[in-house]
Design a protein around this motif. Structure first.
Motif, short mmCIF file in Angstrom:
data_model
loop_
_atom_site.label_atom_id
_atom_site.label_comp_id
_atom_site.label_asym_id
_atom_site.label_seq_id
_atom_site.Cartn_x
_atom_site.Cartn_y
_atom_site.Cartn_z
N ASP A 1 0.81 -1.23 0.00
CA ASP A 1 0.00 0.00 0.00
C ASP A 1 0.84 1.28 0.00
OD1 ASP A 1 -2.60 -0.37 -0.46
OD2 ASP A 1 -3.25 -0.53 1.61
N THR A 2 2.00 1.22 -0.65
CA THR A 2 2.77 2.44 -0.82
C THR A 2 2.81 2.78 -2.31
OG1 THR A 2 4.84 1.30 -1.22
CG2 THR A 2 4.31 1.79 1.07
N ALA A 3 3.46 3.90 -2.60
CA ALA A 3 3.60 4.30 -4.00
C ALA A 3 4.37 3.26 -4.81
CB ALA A 3 4.32 5.65 -4.07
N PHE A 4 5.12 2.40 -4.12
CA PHE A 4 5.84 1.32 -4.81
C PHE A 4 4.86 0.44 -5.58
CE2 PHE A 4 7.96 -2.74 -5.19
CZ PHE A 4 9.27 -2.38 -5.50
N VAL A 5 3.73 0.13 -4.96
CA VAL A 5 2.72 -0.70 -5.62
C VAL A 5 2.15 0.04 -6.82
CG1 VAL A 5 0.56 -1.93 -5.30
CG2 VAL A 5 2.18 -1.79 -3.43
N VAL A 6 1.92 1.33 -6.63
CA VAL A 6 1.39 2.14 -7.74
C VAL A 6 2.36 2.08 -8.91
CG1 VAL A 6 0.69 4.45 -8.41
CG2 VAL A 6 0.21 3.64 -6.11
N ALA A 7 3.65 2.27 -8.62
CA ALA A 7 4.64 2.23 -9.68
C ALA A 7 4.67 0.85 -10.34
CB ALA A 7 6.01 2.57 -9.11
N HIS A 8 4.66 -0.19 -9.51
CA HIS A 8 4.71 -1.55 -10.05
C HIS A 8 3.58 -1.81 -11.03
CE1 HIS A 8 4.26 -5.86 -10.36
NE2 HIS A 8 3.09 -5.77 -9.76
N TYR B 1 6.66 7.37 -13.36
CA TYR B 1 6.47 6.25 -12.44
C TYR B 1 7.73 5.80 -11.73
CZ TYR B 1 1.91 6.07 -14.55
OH TYR B 1 0.66 6.40 -14.98
N PHE B 2 8.91 6.02 -12.29
CA PHE B 2 10.08 5.48 -11.60
C PHE B 2 10.28 6.12 -10.23
CE2 PHE B 2 14.29 4.06 -10.60
CZ PHE B 2 14.25 2.76 -11.03
N PRO B 3 10.14 7.45 -10.12
CA PRO B 3 10.31 8.06 -8.79
C PRO B 3 9.38 7.44 -7.75
CG PRO B 3 10.19 9.76 -10.45
CD PRO B 3 9.87 8.46 -11.13
N GLN B 4 8.24 6.91 -8.20
CA GLN B 4 7.30 6.37 -7.23
C GLN B 4 7.80 5.08 -6.59
OE1 GLN B 4 3.19 6.64 -8.01
NE2 GLN B 4 3.43 8.17 -9.61
N PHE B 5 8.67 4.36 -7.31
CA PHE B 5 9.32 3.21 -6.66
C PHE B 5 10.11 3.69 -5.44
CE2 PHE B 5 9.30 0.88 -10.88
CZ PHE B 5 8.51 -0.16 -10.44
#
Lengths: 94, 536, 205
Positions: free
Chosen positions: B386-393, B442-446
């Motif tokens: 549930d972080t931006a990492f998931v959004v980026a993925h 999207y990369f910064p969101q990782f």
């Protein structure tokens, strides 16, 4: 030429199948009367599966369909059972 | 134009006059090619609505605190963005547009098995879409649950969840009917001599996809009906206050929605498997492995749903089991990637726009896929859940994967669809801008996700400002690129040079018929090659 | 024994529509499948309450309905046999009996539901929230599952009515009976689901 892709099942066969299904129904009601504890669900489901198998085989003519269709039907049931079992990996151990 | 000669003039499906004229000739068309274009235009329209909503979120997140909207509006916007993009764009996207157009052609058929059902599918797709859009404008306010409609919040919030879930139900029905149509078409309408293993790989991918659509969608259908019943009658299936189990909702929802991810990505992989042999002029490497890996992904993909629920309180045993299966499902995806790379090896590579998109698909898909493994393992998942990492993925998989494959497909097939060629130079420029913008977005969101930026948050700590700003700028670069790409494609389709029947020297059946195809695709029965990608 | 690769035949449309019907049946099975998952989990969690609640249902009514559906399943299969044998009259009678049995089922269900509703046992009633969780979930599921099933019965009846008229006016005939065949398949599906619903709802004493 003719459109008869489907098998014709004789009336007599259909009658026999009904008789068998009625018998199963009777059996499943009687069995629940006897207290088998946790096995009563198992027995009830087994009988239901036998009935379903019979309905599909004879009423739905699956016996005379292509191997492909039989496999597909089997696949759908296996998939469903797998989904239930996997869901229970969660619920049984929680 | 008006040639009263004795020779029958060639009439393409675009000019064909049926029973109805003008726009009715499209709405009431049963021709799979016209239905495909109807899907394409409507999906493109919804996509741009989704893009605009995405940009609004990016503006809001460009700086901490409130910038342009209130928190509740933000909740509504990310929900609508998700619902539109998932249910109305990426799930129908490739299979309803390019599947409808090219599946019959690729297997040498004149149409799908049930053309009227196909038309009906589009109609209910539009009905469902109207319902979804309408749910945003009701007085009770747009739904604010996120596209997943997690219970118990969705059973208690005052917003118009019922209409949105009904919309998802109707859209799901449309998806089921399309899948059903494709399975029957592939079984019954292959040209004489075309066995299953003579089929091109796009039909293979569509076949696997169609099974998922057929078997998984009913489960979310009934789940959404239960959700509606719970709201209307206070049945306590999911609300713990009434004795229900919110985790049960998550189970049922993901039993569909995880396989649905494969509904999005499998046709994309099919498209890439078509494009790579054409632009390397080589027989595809590992044809059978690619074909069967689609089925393997579909099969195993049914059983991994629980990896969306690691942190929600499942039993320990279920967690490691789902984690194991998640790693298993990565294997067939990797098989495909290796086979594409092996196909390119020693090929005569031709860097045309479709191939550029296909290459970037592979690049982005690898990033999305490997970060997926990070999410699939229980221990690391707990850090980034549930972080931006998931959004980026998932944007790397869904946009970088399915989206780029869609762009690849439109650049690959638009000469066939419209009979006209677009401008290569502009297409390349647009590709470059899209690619750069996408990665900036999207990369910064990782990184942000790793540092702890939660997803779906309206506000954030000042330390995330840098990454968020880069991401927002990337969003606008991406949108510019999309605009240029669409402009180029529209110009090409309307005024471009006349395209030859086989502009890329492709080997599959669609390149053996004129551009644009005639109403019945094939005037004479096509000759089937042993291997569809035979370039010798 | 006609093989798959031999698919350019006159009657391939009928085969396609039959395959399509089977695929549709799969989706219906999984639609109910979702409910069976819910059922099995709640039964696992509230075993005792489910047993007690099921005593409220009358096994007799359930059994009558089971027999009615099994019988109708046979008659619709017989209607197809009659059609294949070019015996229009028997086909019409058999479809008629099937529809009658369906009606018997629905009337029975109406009284069964009516009885429950009289006692205030229905979703959204004032009484329901006062029940404990297991009972509440049992009756919710009972209404939801049998309701969805009854809805399928009604859809099946409409389909068979259409078949009845088409047999009558001759547009379903021994050379072209795909619609009747698919209608019958759908009806068997309704029966199939009931075969599982009956023991799971009525017979857990």
């Amino acid at each position: 030429m003719a459109n008869n892709v489907s098998h014709t099942t004789e009336y007599r066969t259909l009658g026999k199948v009904l008789l068998f299904l009625m018998l199963c129904t009777f059996l499943t009601i009687t069995v629940t009367g006897i207290h088998l504890g946790p096995f009563s669900v198992t027995v009830a489901l087994l009988i239901a599966c036998a009935k379903a198998y019979t309905v599909m085989t004879y009423f739905m003519h699956l016996k005379y369909e292509s191997l492909l269709l039989k496999l597909l039907v089997g696949f759908v049931f296996v998939l469903f059972v797998l989904i239930i079992l996997i869901t229970f990996i969660d619920y049984a151990f929680r | 134009m008006s040639s009263g000669t004795e020779k029958v003039e060639y009439v393409s499906y675009l000019d064909h006059q049926g029973k109805y004229k003008g726009i009715l000739g499209w709405i009431f068309a049963t021709d799979h090619k016209r239905i495909a274009l109807l899907y394409m235009y409507s999906i493109a329209a919804f996509f741009f609505v989704g893009v605009i909503l995405g940009l609004l979120m990016k503006i809001e997140l460009a700086a901490p605190g409130q910038t342009i909207m209130k928190p509740q509006t933000y909740n509504g916007i990310f929900t609508v963005h998700g619902v539109i993009m998932i249910f109305m764009v990426v799930i129908p996207g490739l299979s309803a547009v390019f599947g409808n157009f090219f599946l019959p052609i690729l297997i040498g058929a004149k149409d799908v098995s049930f053309p009227k059902l196909n038309r009906f599918s589009w109609w209910i797709f539009i009905v469902g879409s109207i319902m979804a859009v309408a749910s945003q404008f009701l007085r009770s306010g747009p739904p604010d649950t996120g596209w997943t409609f997690y219970a118990p919040y969705s059973t208690t919030t005052g917003t118009s969840v019922i209409l949105a879930t009904s919309a998802a139900f109707v859209l799901g029905f449309s998806s089921i009917l399309t899948g059903l149509n494709f399975i029957v078409t592939i079984h019954q309408l292959r040209a004489p001599g075309m066995k299953f293993f003579n089929m091109p790989l796009f039909p293979w991918a569509l076949y696997a996809t169609a099974w998922i659509q057929l078997l998984a969608t009913p489960i979310v259908g009934i789940t959404l009906v239960m959700l509606i019943a719970e709201r209307l009658f206070g049945i306590g299936f999911f609300d713990p206050n009434l004795g229900g189990d919110p985790l049960l909702y998550q189970h049922l929802f993901w039993i569909y929605s995880h396989p649905a991810v494969y509904v999005m990505i499998l046709p994309a992989m099919g498209v890439i498997s078509e494009i790579i042999p054409t632009f390397t002029q080589r027989k595809i490497y590992g044809y059978k492995a690619i074909a069967l890996s689609s089925l393997a992904i579909a099969g195993v993909g049914f059983l991994v749903w629980g990896h969306h629920m690691y942190t929600s309180g499942m039993s320990e045993q279920a967690r490691w089991f789902f984690s194991l299966l998640t790693f298993v499902v990565a294997v067939p995806s990797a098989i495909k990637v290796f086979n594409w790379l092996a196909t390119m090896y020693k090929g005569s590579i031709d860097l045309k726009p479709p191939f550029l998109y296909a290459l970037s698909f592979i690049f982005l898909f690898i990033i999305g896929g490997t970060t997926g493994l990070l999410l699939g393992s229980v221990a690391t998942n707990i850090q980034v859940h549930d972080t931006a990492f998931v959004v980026a993925h998932f944007h790397y998989i869904i946009f970088g994967g399915m989206g780029f494959a869609f762009f690849a497909a439109i650049h690959y097939w638009s000469p066939k669809i419209y009979g006209r060629m677009y401008d290569f130079k502009r297409a390349n420029i647009a590709w470059g801008i899209i690619f750069v913008g996408f990665n900036m977005l999207y990369f910064p969101q990782f990184i942000l996700g790793f540092q702890g930026m939660p997803r779906r948050y309206f506000d954030y700590l000042p330390q995330f400002q840098g990454g968020q700003l880069v991401s927002s700028i990337g969003g606008f670069i991406l949108a510019t690129g999309l605009f240029l790409m669409v402009r180029n494609l529209v110009l090409g389709a309307r005024k471009g040079e006349i395209a030859p029947a086989n502009p890329w020297n492709g080997s599959t059946l669609e390149w053996q018929i004129p551009s644009p195809p005639s109403l019945e695709n094939f005037d004479e029965e096509p000759v089937i090659k042993q291997n569809p990608y035979d370039y010798e | 024994m006609s093989e798959k690769h031999n698919h350019v035949e006159e009657h391939r449309d009928d085969e396609a529509s039959k395959l399509g019907m089977w695929l549709f049946i799969f989706t219906e099975l999984l639609l109910f499948g979702g409910l069976f998952i819910v059922y099995s989990i709640f039964r696992h969690e509230y075993y005792q309450a489910f047993r007690e609640s099921s005593l409220e249902l009358s096994v007799t009514i359930g059994a009558i309905n089971t027999i009615a559906l099994l019988f109708s399943s046979m008659t619709v299969a017989m209607a197809l046999t009659a059609m294949q044998k070019n015996d229009k009259k028997t086909a019409l009678i058999m479809i008629g009996i099937t529809l009658l049995m369906a009606l018997v089922f629905l009337v029975n269900k109406y009284f069964e539901w009516g009885h429950k509703i009289e006692h205030g046992l229905y979703p959204g009633s004032a009484l329901m929230p006062l029940l404990d969780r297991g009972h509440l979930l049992y009756f919710s599921l009972y209404f939801f599952m049998t309701g969805l099933h009854a809805f399928h019965i009604i859809v099946g009846m409409v389909l068979l009515f259409i078949c009845l008229f088409k047999v009558k006016n001759g547009s379903i005939h021994p050379e072209k009976y795909a619609l009747l065949e698919n209608g019958a398949l759908y009806w068997h599906l309704v029966d199939l689901i009931w075969i599982f619903l009956f023991p799971l709802m009525y017979l857990i004493s």
